[in-house]
Motif scaffolding. Structure first.
Motif, PDB file in Angstrom:
ATOM      1  N   GLU A 144       0.836  -1.209   0.000  1.00  0.00           N
ATOM      2  CA  GLU A 144       0.000   0.000   0.000  1.00  0.00           C
ATOM      3  C   GLU A 144       0.865   1.251   0.000  1.00  0.00           C
ATOM      4  O   GLU A 144       0.570   2.224  -0.700  1.00  0.00           O
ATOM      5  N   GLN A 145       1.945   1.242   0.785  1.00  0.00           N
ATOM      6  CA  GLN A 145       2.842   2.398   0.813  1.00  0.00           C
ATOM      7  C   GLN A 145       3.519   2.603  -0.551  1.00  0.00           C
ATOM      8  O   GLN A 145       3.670   3.730  -1.011  1.00  0.00           O
ATOM      9  N   THR A 157       1.236   4.262  -2.913  1.00  0.00           N
ATOM     10  CA  THR A 157       1.165   5.701  -2.639  1.00  0.00           C
ATOM     11  C   THR A 157       2.428   6.407  -3.123  1.00  0.00           C
ATOM     12  O   THR A 157       2.364   7.510  -3.670  1.00  0.00           O
ATOM     13  N   THR A 207       2.229   9.391  -5.774  1.00  0.00           N
ATOM     14  CA  THR A 207       2.724  10.649  -5.213  1.00  0.00           C
ATOM     15  C   THR A 207       3.851  11.192  -6.068  1.00  0.00           C
ATOM     16  O   THR A 207       3.892  12.388  -6.398  1.00  0.00           O
ATOM     17  N   ASP A 253      -4.775   8.520   0.594  1.00  0.00           N
ATOM     18  CA  ASP A 253      -3.372   8.439   1.000  1.00  0.00           C
ATOM     19  C   ASP A 253      -2.495   9.370   0.160  1.00  0.00           C
ATOM     20  O   ASP A 253      -1.617  10.067   0.688  1.00  0.00           O
ATOM     21  N   ARG A 259      -3.353  13.001   1.093  1.00  0.00           N
ATOM     22  CA  ARG A 259      -2.734  13.400   2.360  1.00  0.00           C
ATOM     23  C   ARG A 259      -1.234  13.655   2.176  1.00  0.00           C
ATOM     24  O   ARG A 259      -0.683  14.639   2.690  1.00  0.00           O
ATOM     25  N   THR A 260      -0.570  12.806   1.421  1.00  0.00           N
ATOM     26  CA  THR A 260       0.877  12.896   1.254  1.00  0.00           C
ATOM     27  C   THR A 260       1.293  14.151   0.493  1.00  0.00           C
ATOM     28  O   THR A 260       2.313  14.778   0.804  1.00  0.00           O
ATOM     29  N   PRO A 320       5.238  12.137   5.824  1.00  0.00           N
ATOM     30  CA  PRO A 320       5.005  10.737   5.418  1.00  0.00           C
ATOM     31  C   PRO A 320       6.204  10.163   4.677  1.00  0.00           C
ATOM     32  O   PRO A 320       6.833  10.849   3.862  1.00  0.00           O
ATOM     33  N   GLU A 333       6.271   8.199   2.332  1.00  0.00           N
ATOM     34  CA  GLU A 333       6.037   8.206   0.881  1.00  0.00           C
ATOM     35  C   GLU A 333       6.527   9.509   0.252  1.00  0.00           C
ATOM     36  O   GLU A 333       7.090   9.512  -0.841  1.00  0.00           O
TER      37      GLU A 333
END
Length: 518
Positions: free
Chosen positions: A51-52, A55, A59, A153, A156-157, A180, A182
Motif C-alpha cells: 500500500e505504501q 502511494t 505521489t 493516502d 494526504r501525502t 510521510p 512516501e
C-alpha cells in the motif's frame, strides 16, 4: 459496425497527465515517469508495504500537480514561472544559496523598475509570502488528487511536498517522521532524476549526500547511495513502458463513463493555470458536443470531439504565465511560444493508447480553413468536421471570456466575431452555425444542403478512403446490396457520380479527414 477502439488504462491517462506536468516544470517529457521508477526502487529497498509503495508511485508521478494551479501567483513573484521551477531543482531550498536564488529570480524577465518593486514587496516578508504560495500549492495538489480519484493516502501525502526533514520547509515546518515516508521517498527521487540526467550518477549521489539530514531523510539517502546506479532506468529502456509496468493498478482499464470523468477532471486541472480560463474546457466540450449532435455526426465522433474539447488546451501548461497574462502585444518570441501549445497538447495525448483520434482533433483547435492557423498551418482539405467544429467552439467560447488584453465579449458580439472569421475564410460556416445554434443564437435547426444521415456520412467517409462496397459491407456488418443503395443515395445527395467526386465533396465539407486516424 466498426471495431471499437480499446479504451486506455487508468495509469496510461495519468502518465499522460504527468507529461503535461513535466512541461510546467520546465523538464523534459517523462521526468516524472522516470522519478516514479526510482521511487519504487527505493520503496523496495526500504521494505515499504504494498500500500505504501502504491502511494509512493502516484505521489511521485503527480507530486507537482498543483504547480500550475499557482502559476499566476508564481509568475507574480518570479516572472517566468516555468524557467524558475526548472532552475530551482539545482538549489537546496535553504540558507544563503536559496536567498541568492530568490533574489536572482524575482520578477525574472521583467523590466528593472518592476523587478525592484516586486523585490521590495517580497523582502518585507519573504518567508510569509512563500509560505502562502506553498500552502496554496499543497492545497491545490490535494484537491486535484481527490478530483481525479487518486485516493486519500496520495491526497494526504501531497500536502507535504515542500516540507523538509530538518523542519525548515513550508508551509507547516513539519520535520522528520512527521513527513510521510512516501513523500520523503518521492522528494529524493524527483531531484535525483534531474541531477542524474544533468550530471550522471556521481552528481546525483553528491546532491543526495549534500542534502542528507536537511532537505532529505538520512535513511532514504543511505538507501539511495548504497547502489544509486541500479535505481536509474537503463538509458535505452522506454521510461513510459517501464513506469507503467510497475504501476500498482497496471491493468485497470477505464470504461467510457470513467474515462469521461477523468478527462473532464484533467480539463478542469488545465483551466486552473490562468484565472481567466476557468471553466473554459468544460464549456467548449459542452458546446462542441451539442453542435456535433446538431450536425448528426456518428456517436463515436461526438464522443471524440467532446473529449477533445476537454483536453485541447493541455499544452497551455507548457507556456509561462508571463506570456499568457501579458496585457500588451506579444513579441515574436512570445508569440512563437503561444503557437506551440497545440503541438504540446498533441505531444501529451498521442502517447495515450486509444486517444490518437482525440489528440488529432485537439491539436487542430487553432487551425484555419485558409491555412492561416497554427501549429501546422493545415488548410481545409486536411481538416475534418470534428476539427472544424472544435475550432468554431473554441473561437466562440474564448470570445465570451476575459483576456488580459480585452474584456469578455457579450454573446452577440462573440457571435459577430465568429461570423467575421467565417467571412474571412478561417472558420467553417456550417460548423459556426451549429455552434451558434446550440449556444442559443437561433432556434432554427442548422440545415445542411446534403441532408446526409449519420450512416450516409459514415459510408461517404469509407468510400473516400477507397473502400469497395464489399469492404464497407464487411466493416459495417451489412449486406453488399444495402451498402450499394446507401452509396447511390449518398452520391445523389452530394451531386457526385464517382468516388473521386464523393471524396472531394467530403474533403471540402469537412466530413472526413484526408487519412484515417487511429
Amino acid at each position: 459496425m466498426t471495431a471499437p477502439v480499446l479504451l486506455p488504462r487508468r495509469v496510461e491517462v495519468l502518465a499522460g497527465l504527468s507529461v503535461a506536468i513535466d512541461l510546467g516544470l520546465g523538464q523534459p517529457a517523462e521526468h516524472m515517469l522516470r522519478s516514479a521508477v526510482i521511487a519504487c526502487g527505493l520503496a523496495d529497498r526500504l521494505a515499504l508495504s504494498r500500500e505504501q509503495t502504491a502511494t509512493v508511485y502516484y505521489t511521485t508521478l503527480l507530486m507537482w500537480i498543483g504547480c500550475h494551479a499557482d502559476s499566476q501567483e508564481y509568475a507574480r513573484w518570479f516572472g517566468d514561472d516555468i524557467s524558475v521551477r526548472r532552475d530551482a531543482y539545482l538549489v537546496d531550498w535553504s540558507g544563503l544559496p536559496y536567498v541568492r536564488f530568490l533574489l536572482g529570480n524575482v520578477a525574472r524577465g521583467e523590466p528593472l523598475g518592476q523587478r525592484a518593486r516586486v523585490m521590495a514587496t517580497l523582502m518585507r516578508d519573504a518567508r510569509g509570502q512563500l509560505a502562502e504560495l506553498m500552502h496554496s500549492h499543497c492545497t491545490s495538489a490535494s484537491a486535484l488528487a481527490r478530483h481525479i480519484g487518486l485516493g486519500p493516502d496520495v491526497e494526504r501525502t501531497l500536502a507535504f511536498t515542500f516540507e523538509r526533514y530538518d523542519g525548515a520547509g513550508l508551509p507547516r515546518g513539519a520535520s522528520g517522521d512527521d513527513i510521510p515516508i512516501e513523500m520523503r521517498v518521492a522528494q529524493l527521487a524527483d531531484v535525483a532524476e534531474v541531477h542524474h540526467r544533468m550530471y550522471g550518477v556521481q552528481g546525483a549521489v553528491a546532491m543526495a549526500r549534500s542534502r542528507r539530514g536537511g532537505h532529505l531523510d538520512p535513511t532514504v539517502v543511505d538507501a539511495f547511495t548504497a547502489d544509486a546506479e541500479a535505481l536509474f532506468p537503463p538509458p535505452r529502456e522506454d521510461p513510459w513502458n517501464q513506469a507503467l509496468s510497475i504501476a500498482p493498478d497496471a491493468e485497470a482499464r477505464l470504461d467510457q463513463p470513467c474515462l469521461d470523468d477523468l478527462l473532464t477532471a484533467i480539463g478542469d486541472f488545465v483551466d486552473l493555470k490562468c484565472p481567466f480560463t476557468f471553466g473554459h474546457s468544460r464549456n467548449v466540450a459542452a458546446l462542441v458536443e451539442a453542435a456535433a449532435v446538431q450536425l448528426s455526426l456518428p456517436n463515436d465522433e461526438v464522443a471524440a470531439v467532446r473529449r477533445a474539447g476537454h483536453l485541447h488546451d493541455i499544452g497551455r501548461i507548457g507556456v509561462s504565465n508571463q506570456v499568457w497574462a501579458k496585457p500588451a502585444p506579444l513579441t515574436g518570441a512570445e508569440w512563437e511560444r503561444v503557437r506551440m501549445h497545440p503541438y504540446l497538447t498533441d505531444r501529451v495525448l498521442t502517447g495515450i493508447p486509444g486517444l490518437a483520434h482525440v489528440a488529432a482533433i485537439a491539436r487542430a483547435h487553432h487551425e484555419h480553413l485558409d491555412g492561416s492557423g497554427y501549429p501546422l498551418g493545415l488548410a481545409a482539405g486536411a481538416l475534418g468536421r470534428p476539427e472544424r467544429l472544435l475550432a468554431a467552439a473554441v473561437a466562440y467560447q474564448s470570445a465570451l471570456e476575459p483576456r488580459p488584453y480585452r474584456d469578455a465579449l457579450p454573446p452577440d458580439a462573440a457571435a459577430r466575431r465568429l461570423k467575421d472569421r467565417v467571412t474571412g475564410g478561417a472558420i467553417d460556416a456550417t460548423c459556426a452555425d451549429a455552434v451558434l445554434a446550440v449556444a442559443g443564437h437561433t432556434r432554427t435547426k442548422v440545415r445542411r444542403d446534403d441532408t446526409l444521415t449519420s450512416r450516409e456520412t459514415e459510408i461517404l467517409g469509407l468510400v473516400a478512403r477507397g473502400l469497395s462496397n464489399r469492404d464497407i459491407a464487411t466493416r459495417l456488418v451489412l449486406s453488399e446490396k444495402t451498402i450499394r443503395n446507401h452509396v447511390e443515395h449518398t452520391y445523389a445527395k452530394v451531386g457526385a457520380t464517382n468516388r473521386v467526386g464523393a471524396s472531394l465533396y467530403a474533403l471540402q465539407h469537412g466530413l472526413v479527414a484526408p487519412k484515417e486516424t487511429g
